[in-house]
Design a protein around this motif. Sequence first.
Motif, short mmCIF file in Angstrom:
data_model
loop_
_atom_site.label_atom_id
_atom_site.label_comp_id
_atom_site.label_asym_id
_atom_site.label_seq_id
_atom_site.Cartn_x
_atom_site.Cartn_y
_atom_site.Cartn_z
N HIS A 190 61.13 41.83 7.70
CA HIS A 190 60.51 42.48 8.85
C HIS A 190 59.88 41.45 9.79
O HIS A 190 59.97 41.59 11.01
CB HIS A 190 59.45 43.48 8.37
CG HIS A 190 58.64 44.09 9.47
ND1 HIS A 190 59.14 45.05 10.30
CD2 HIS A 190 57.36 43.86 9.85
CE1 HIS A 190 58.20 45.40 11.17
NE2 HIS A 190 57.11 44.69 10.92
N LEU A 191 59.26 40.45 9.21
CA LEU A 191 58.57 39.44 10.01
C LEU A 191 59.53 38.50 10.73
O LEU A 191 59.17 37.92 11.76
CB LEU A 191 57.61 38.64 9.13
CG LEU A 191 56.43 39.42 8.57
CD1 LEU A 191 55.62 38.56 7.63
CD2 LEU A 191 55.56 39.97 9.69
N THR A 192 60.75 38.34 10.19
CA THR A 192 61.71 37.44 10.83
C THR A 192 62.45 38.12 11.97
O THR A 192 63.11 37.46 12.74
CB THR A 192 62.74 36.91 9.83
OG1 THR A 192 63.43 38.00 9.21
CG2 THR A 192 62.06 36.05 8.78
N VAL A 193 62.33 39.42 12.08
CA VAL A 193 63.04 40.16 13.14
C VAL A 193 62.34 40.03 14.44
O VAL A 193 61.27 39.77 14.69
CB VAL A 193 63.19 41.64 12.75
CG1 VAL A 193 63.74 42.45 13.91
CG2 VAL A 193 64.06 41.76 11.55
#
Length: 82
Positions: free
Chosen positions: A79-82
Motif C-alpha cells: 500500500h505504501l509503495t503505490v
Amino acid sequence: MALPSRKVVTMMHFHYLKDVHRNWTINDLRDIAALSIAIPYCDVVVTDKKAWDTAVNRSHLDKEFNTPIFSSLTDLAKHLTV
C-alpha cells in the motif's frame, strides 16, 4: 453511535456475536478495544486476520472511516509503495 470509538466497538461486538462458531478469547476483547481507538483516528491500521475479517469484510469499518486496514505488514508495504 455518534461517537466513532463506540461505533467500532458496537459493530465489532455485533459481528463477533453473530458468528456462533467463533470462540472468544481475551485477545479478541483486547483487539476490539485497541481497534476502537485506531480505526477512527489513525491513517492506517494493521491487525490480525480475525479482527481484520470482522472490521473489513463484515463491518466495513475501513470504508466507514476511510482508513485502510491490513492483516499483514506485507500488505501495508504494498500500500505504501503505490
